[in-house]
Structures are given as C-alpha cells and as structure tokens.
Write a protein that holds these residues in place. Structure first.
Motif, PDB file in Angstrom:
ATOM      1  N   SER A   8       0.812  -1.224   0.000  1.00 26.20           N
ATOM      2  CA  SER A   8       0.000   0.000   0.000  1.00 26.20           C
ATOM      3  C   SER A   8       0.846   1.275   0.000  1.00 26.20           C
ATOM      4  CB  SER A   8      -0.916   0.000   1.233  1.00 26.20           C
ATOM      5  OG  SER A   8      -0.124  -0.165   2.404  1.00 26.20           O
ATOM      6  N   THR A   9       2.059   1.205   0.545  1.00 26.87           N
ATOM      7  CA  THR A   9       2.851   2.439   0.687  1.00 26.87           C
ATOM      8  C   THR A   9       3.059   3.194  -0.623  1.00 26.87           C
ATOM      9  OG1 THR A   9       3.971   1.515   2.620  1.00 26.87           O
ATOM     10  CG2 THR A   9       5.044   3.382   1.536  1.00 26.87           C
ATOM     11  N   ASP A  36       7.722  -8.078  -7.056  1.00 24.16           N
ATOM     12  CA  ASP A  36       7.117  -9.338  -6.660  1.00 24.16           C
ATOM     13  C   ASP A  36       5.630  -9.289  -6.961  1.00 24.16           C
ATOM     14  OD1 ASP A  36       6.469  -7.517  -4.591  1.00 24.16           O
ATOM     15  OD2 ASP A  36       6.032  -9.174  -3.260  1.00 24.16           O
ATOM     16  N   ARG A  78       1.690 -11.374  -5.975  1.00 25.73           N
ATOM     17  CA  ARG A  78       0.940 -12.418  -5.276  1.00 25.73           C
ATOM     18  C   ARG A  78       0.442 -13.405  -6.321  1.00 25.73           C
ATOM     19  NH1 ARG A  78      -1.325  -8.164  -1.978  1.00 25.73           N
ATOM     20  NH2 ARG A  78       0.401  -7.236  -0.826  1.00 25.73           N
ATOM     21  N   ASN A  89      -0.507  -6.890  -7.056  1.00 25.79           N
ATOM     22  CA  ASN A  89       0.371  -5.711  -7.124  1.00 25.79           C
ATOM     23  C   ASN A  89       0.285  -5.063  -8.501  1.00 25.79           C
ATOM     24  OD1 ASN A  89       1.264  -5.996  -4.484  1.00 25.79           O
ATOM     25  ND2 ASN A  89       3.032  -7.249  -5.062  1.00 25.79           N
ATOM     26  N   HIS A 116      10.445  -8.537   6.009  1.00 26.45           N
ATOM     27  CA  HIS A 116      10.491  -9.040   4.620  1.00 26.45           C
ATOM     28  C   HIS A 116      10.559  -7.883   3.649  1.00 26.45           C
ATOM     29  CE1 HIS A 116       6.030  -8.318   4.251  1.00 26.45           C
ATOM     30  NE2 HIS A 116       6.372  -8.150   2.988  1.00 26.45           N
ATOM     31  N   ALA A 143      10.153  -7.338  -0.879  1.00 22.53           N
ATOM     32  CA  ALA A 143       9.571  -8.053  -2.022  1.00 22.53           C
ATOM     33  C   ALA A 143       8.733  -9.180  -1.417  1.00 22.53           C
ATOM     34  CB  ALA A 143      10.639  -8.524  -2.999  1.00 22.53           C
ATOM     35  N   LYS A 155       6.429  -0.693  11.658  1.00 21.04           N
ATOM     36  CA  LYS A 155       7.678  -1.128  10.997  1.00 21.04           C
ATOM     37  C   LYS A 155       8.916  -0.782  11.840  1.00 21.04           C
ATOM     38  CE  LYS A 155       5.204  -1.987   7.243  1.00 21.04           C
ATOM     39  NZ  LYS A 155       5.352  -1.307   5.947  1.00 21.04           N
TER      40      LYS A 155
HETATM   41  C1  6PG Z   1       3.783  -6.992  -1.322  1.00 22.11           C
HETATM   42  C2  6PG Z   1       5.065  -6.228  -1.315  1.00 22.11           C
HETATM   43  C3  6PG Z   1       5.653  -6.262   0.049  1.00 22.11           C
HETATM   44  C4  6PG Z   1       5.418  -4.892   0.593  1.00 22.11           C
HETATM   45  C5  6PG Z   1       5.630  -4.861   2.082  1.00 22.11           C
HETATM   46  C6  6PG Z   1       5.209  -3.501   2.648  1.00 22.11           C
HETATM   47  O1  6PG Z   1       3.535  -7.747  -2.252  1.00 22.11           O
HETATM   48  O2  6PG Z   1       3.014  -6.745  -0.373  1.00 22.11           O
HETATM   49  O3  6PG Z   1       5.900  -6.539  -2.251  1.00 22.11           O
HETATM   50  O4  6PG Z   1       7.026  -6.568   0.109  1.00 22.11           O
HETATM   51  O5  6PG Z   1       6.295  -3.966  -0.049  1.00 22.11           O
HETATM   52  O6  6PG Z   1       4.836  -5.870   2.654  1.00 22.11           O
HETATM   53  O7  6PG Z   1       3.847  -3.350   2.348  1.00 22.11           O
HETATM   54  P1  6PG Z   1       3.051  -1.997   2.760  1.00 22.11           P
HETATM   55  O8  6PG Z   1       3.608  -0.920   1.898  1.00 22.11           O
HETATM   56  O9  6PG Z   1       1.608  -2.318   2.420  1.00 22.11           O
HETATM   57  O10 6PG Z   1       3.311  -1.782   4.213  1.00 22.11           O
END
Ligand code: 6PG
Length: 258
Positions: free
Chosen positions: A55-56, A84, A86, A96, A161, A163, A214
């Motif tokens: 989401s960021t 990456d 899903r 994504n 984590h 990606a 985080k």
């Molecule tokens: C995904 C991302 C993952 C994401 C982090 C942070 O598929 O969700 O690749 O690595 O960048 O989980 O996610 P937020 O930005 O939602 O906190």
C-alpha cells in the motif's frame, strides 16, 4: 542516525533519509525516480523500473501519473516490471499489478509491450516465475548474466520481509535464479519474487518504509544487534545505490530518533 527530519545518513553505498511525513517522503522518492529515469534514458535510451507492491507506494505512483511530474518522465522510454507478485489473477484486489495499473500504468503512455507483469494465470507459480524470469532476460536483450535494473522499488513488512522474501522462506537462499516462486508457509500462500542476486544488481534500490509498526524491524535492519538477519538487511546493491526513505514513525526506534 541523523536527528533532524529529512536528514540523511550515509554509509558506503547506503543512504537513509528520514521524513516528518509520508507526503514529503513520497515527493523525494518521486524526484529520485524522475532523476534515475532521465539519466537512464540519456545514457542507455531506456529506463527499466521495477515497482513494489503493498500500500505504501500507491500515492507515489499516482503522483507520477499526474501533473506536474507526469511530464517529467519519457514514458515511451520506460519499461515497467514488478519486484514481486501475489499468486492471484491480475484483476484480483490483492494483485500488485492491479494496484499499479490503477494508480499509474493505465494513466501514462508506457507502451503495452513495455509493461512486464507476472503472468499469474500460468499453470503454476513456478511456471509464472520461470516465464517472468525469461521475460526479464528478453527485455534486457537476452544473455546469461544478471540484468541490471535502473531502479528497483521495494517496501518492508513489519517482519522485515522485502519483495516476497519473507523470514525463513526458501527464496532467501536462492543465489542463481532471478525470479522464484516462494512458499510463504506463515501466510499459507505462494508468492513470485525477484531474488537477492537480481535486486542487488540494480543501479538504484529504493526501500520505502512508513508507520510505527515497521519501527522494530527497521531498527533491526539498519542498526542490527549480533545475530539479527532480517531479509531486508540482505538488500545490498553490489555496484549501486541503496536508498532508504523512512518516515518518523518507522524511524522512531533508530539511534538519534527524537
Ligand atoms: C507486497 C510487497 C511487500 C510490501 C511490504 C510492505 O507484495 O506486499 O511486495 O514486500 O512492499 O509488505 O507493504 P506496505 O507498503 O503495504 O506496508
């Protein structure tokens, strides 16, 4: 760690920028992308950018697709990839690709042939990863070396984590493939992810981290205690820049945090 917001701390090849708020963080990230795209196109005629999920980055993508920034990028000379994905269809709310398509891809004139999404409709995540790796290699003109992206964008989860390289998962140990299907048992899901060899070959890796949740992981990544080894800490571009863009909440446990 620098004490004033917007400050930066630089170690060899690694820069950590702290921001008082998410919008100034995203403005700085956007400026970096515009700059990197401009120099890539000047020097090589093309910019290859991998987008992160989650989401960021959504607001950042939207800002790149709207004035004034939208006219700062030569979209025809941009090739888009994903760090990456899903294991869901491209129109799934968790995708994504779908997030980026809505926020930027559908709004800018990137040639369709330059949009390289993970084909999750393949037979299996393993097949999707193999096809995506082949597509990356083709986009870079073939060859067996490690393709060097101009920019790879990443985020970081509260577990450290990045990606889809999650703690305790097989992909952390992958040293040959560029892209793998990674079983994330803790999520009961399989993800398709770029591997560290591909990520660490990039000219610029930008990791965007916001939010208090985080903070513990960010401290363990940027200021590790003996034995700390979170996945995001293994992002170390071999011959490139690593730029962390973090907000005050995420940085609240770092040395020098006010
Ligand atoms: C995904 C991302 C993952 C994401 C982090 C942070 O598929 O969700 O690749 O690595 O960048 O989980 O996610 P937020 O930005 O939602 O906190």
């Amino acid at each position: 760690m620098n004490t004033d917001m917007g400050g930066k701390k630089e170690d060899a090849g690694r820069e950590v920028r702290r921001f008082a708020d998410v919008s100034s963080l995203q403005a700085s990230a956007a400026a970096e992308i515009v700059e990197a795209a401009g120099s890539a196109v000047r020097e090589r005629g093309i910019c290859r950018l991998a987008l992160s999920g989650g989401s960021t980055p959504r607001a950042l993508y939207r800002s790149l697709a709207t004035p004034p920034l939208v006219s700062s990028i030569d979209w025809e000379r941009l090739e888009l990839f994903w760090s990456d994905e899903r294991d869901v269809p491209p129109d799934d709310p968790r995708s994504n690709y779908r997030m980026a398509h809505e926020a930027i891809v559908s709004k800018v004139p990137v040639p369709v042939a330059h949009v390289h999404r993970v084909e999750t409709e393949s037979e299996s995540p393993v097949e999707a990863a193999a096809r995506y790796e082949a597509a990356i290699r083709r986009a870079f003109g073939g060859g067996t070396g490690i393709p060097r992206f101009d920019v790879i964008m990443l985020g970081m989860g509260a577990d450290g984590h990045t990606a889809s390289l999650f703690p305790g998962t097989p992909a952390l140990m992958e040293h040959d493939r560029l892209v793998v299907a990674n079983r994330v048992a803790s999520m009961g899901a399989t993800r398709i992810t770029m591997t560290f060899p591909l990520i660490n070959a990039a000219r610029l890796v930008m990791i965007l981290v916001t939010g208090k949740d985080k903070a513990p992981a960010l401290r363990r990544v940027l200021e590790p205690e003996p034995g700390d080894a979170l996945p995001a800490a293994a992002v170390r571009p071999v011959n490139g820049r690593l730029l962390w863009l973090v907000d005050g909440d995420a940085a609240s446990l770092l040395d020098g945090a006010v």
